[in-house]
Design a protein around this motif. Sequence first.
Motif, PDB file in Angstrom:
ATOM      1  N   LYS A  13      33.086  14.585  11.019  1.00  0.00           N
ATOM      2  CA  LYS A  13      33.210  15.264  12.307  1.00  0.00           C
ATOM      3  C   LYS A  13      34.408  14.683  13.036  1.00  0.00           C
ATOM      4  N   THR A  14      35.326  15.563  13.408  1.00  0.00           N
ATOM      5  CA  THR A  14      36.514  15.166  14.157  1.00  0.00           C
ATOM      6  C   THR A  14      36.520  15.916  15.478  1.00  0.00           C
ATOM      7  N   TYR A  15      36.596  15.164  16.577  1.00  0.00           N
ATOM      8  CA  TYR A  15      36.683  15.762  17.905  1.00  0.00           C
ATOM      9  C   TYR A  15      38.154  15.881  18.299  1.00  0.00           C
ATOM     10  N   ALA A  16      38.490  17.019  18.899  1.00  0.00           N
ATOM     11  CA  ALA A  16      39.864  17.224  19.353  1.00  0.00           C
ATOM     12  C   ALA A  16      40.197  16.235  20.458  1.00  0.00           C
ATOM     13  N   GLY A  17      41.433  15.777  20.467  1.00  0.00           N
ATOM     14  CA  GLY A  17      41.864  14.839  21.496  1.00  0.00           C
ATOM     15  C   GLY A  17      42.049  15.544  22.830  1.00  0.00           C
ATOM     16  N   ALA A  18      41.769  14.835  23.907  1.00  0.00           N
ATOM     17  CA  ALA A  18      41.921  15.383  25.254  1.00  0.00           C
ATOM     18  C   ALA A  18      42.995  14.609  26.005  1.00  0.00           C
ATOM     19  N   GLY A  20      46.249  14.673  25.796  1.00  0.00           N
ATOM     20  CA  GLY A  20      47.327  14.139  24.975  1.00  0.00           C
ATOM     21  C   GLY A  20      46.906  13.078  23.983  1.00  0.00           C
ATOM     22  N   GLN A  21      45.609  12.768  23.936  1.00  0.00           N
ATOM     23  CA  GLN A  21      45.112  11.770  22.993  1.00  0.00           C
ATOM     24  C   GLN A  21      44.984  12.372  21.593  1.00  0.00           C
ATOM     25  N   PRO A  22      45.119  11.566  20.550  1.00  0.00           N
ATOM     26  CA  PRO A  22      44.965  12.084  19.182  1.00  0.00           C
ATOM     27  C   PRO A  22      43.506  12.430  18.897  1.00  0.00           C
ATOM     28  N   PRO A  23      43.263  13.251  17.862  1.00  0.00           N
ATOM     29  CA  PRO A  23      41.880  13.571  17.478  1.00  0.00           C
ATOM     30  C   PRO A  23      41.096  12.310  17.140  1.00  0.00           C
ATOM     31  N   LYS A  24      39.788  12.388  17.348  1.00  0.00           N
ATOM     32  CA  LYS A  24      38.908  11.244  17.111  1.00  0.00           C
ATOM     33  C   LYS A  24      37.951  11.556  15.972  1.00  0.00           C
ATOM     34  N   ASP A  25      37.986  10.714  14.934  1.00  0.00           N
ATOM     35  CA  ASP A  25      37.047  10.859  13.820  1.00  0.00           C
ATOM     36  C   ASP A  25      35.748  10.156  14.174  1.00  0.00           C
ATOM     37  N   ALA A  26      34.698  10.947  14.464  1.00  0.00           N
ATOM     38  CA  ALA A  26      33.397  10.371  14.794  1.00  0.00           C
ATOM     39  C   ALA A  26      32.597  10.042  13.539  1.00  0.00           C
ATOM     40  N   LEU A  27      32.781  10.842  12.479  1.00  0.00           N
ATOM     41  CA  LEU A  27      32.134  10.600  11.189  1.00  0.00           C
ATOM     42  C   LEU A  27      33.154  10.828  10.086  1.00  0.00           C
ATOM     43  N   SER A  28      33.113   9.988   9.061  1.00  0.00           N
ATOM     44  CA  SER A  28      34.079  10.097   7.960  1.00  0.00           C
ATOM     45  C   SER A  28      33.358  10.016   6.620  1.00  0.00           C
TER      46      SER A  28
END
Length: 317
Positions: A13-18, A20-28
């Motif tokens: 699960k990757t959340y889009a960055g808000a 100007g922040q980069p995307p965040k990988d919550a689960l890999s």
Amino acid sequence: MTDNAIEISGLSKTYAGAGGQPPKDALSDIELAIPRGSIFGLLGPNGAGKSTLINILAGLVVKSRGSVKIWGFDQDVNPRQSRAAIGVMPQELNLDPFFTPRASLDVQAGLYGVPRSERRTDEILEMIGLADKGDAYSRHLSGGMRRRLLLGKALVHNPRILVLDEPTAGVDIELRQMLWRNVRKLNDDGMTIILTTHYLEEAEQMCDEIAIMNNGRMLVRDTTPKLLARIDTKTLVILPQSPAPADITLPRDVVLDRRDGGILAINYSKSRTSPGDILAALRDAGVTIADVSIEEPRLEDVFLDLTRAREPGADAA
């Protein structure tokens, strides 16, 4: 039909960055199989990804990729059946203050399509200890009673799997004991239990198997005894009959810690040193022993060892 209650493969699960922040990988790339009928612990520090994983199982968060099967139903192919197979007791107290416990259970059962003739409202109220509060407004219930009601709501559709997300956070001892009695009974009746908790002693006592996560990744998954066996250190606790001498020569790599009351706490490697060697060294030093006990490794030791080792910059510390 598979022997697993839940099968997860390649889950990310990757959340889009808000802002100007980069995307965040919550689960890999999570790989996890939870056996039917087990009490399974899902542990990890804050931000490990536990809540994201639970919300994906509950159908509240859409995964980025991977597959999830709940009680044999693929979440993408049979979403209704997979959701019906699982009940979630959330950490947050999300109750309507103007509903009574009875009404809350009835509404929840209706949302799952449970016919009135098949609803177990009175039975559930009795089980969670709210039979005498069934017609009181939820806003008048204590915090512990509200948490009981959350458990009741998770059970209205008779799920095969029950997820308990921090169920004992901020509750008293009586409620904690009642909750665990209910969990044991549900498990004895065949329900699979998934537990997340920061009270690691609860997980150690309750869980057949445990998975530990950190930074969105699965670090380890094993039976509770095997996880505890990963720690090689034990502590020999000695109560001397009289104050121990200041200078005591102990076997190599053995660490002596003096506690309050003159107690000697001696940390040693169980693979390299025996308690007999330590006791012999104490006798040679003139220590007369009044009492002796051994402190075994705890799940907390395993947890800290694993999660600290994976923290950014841990190798440089």
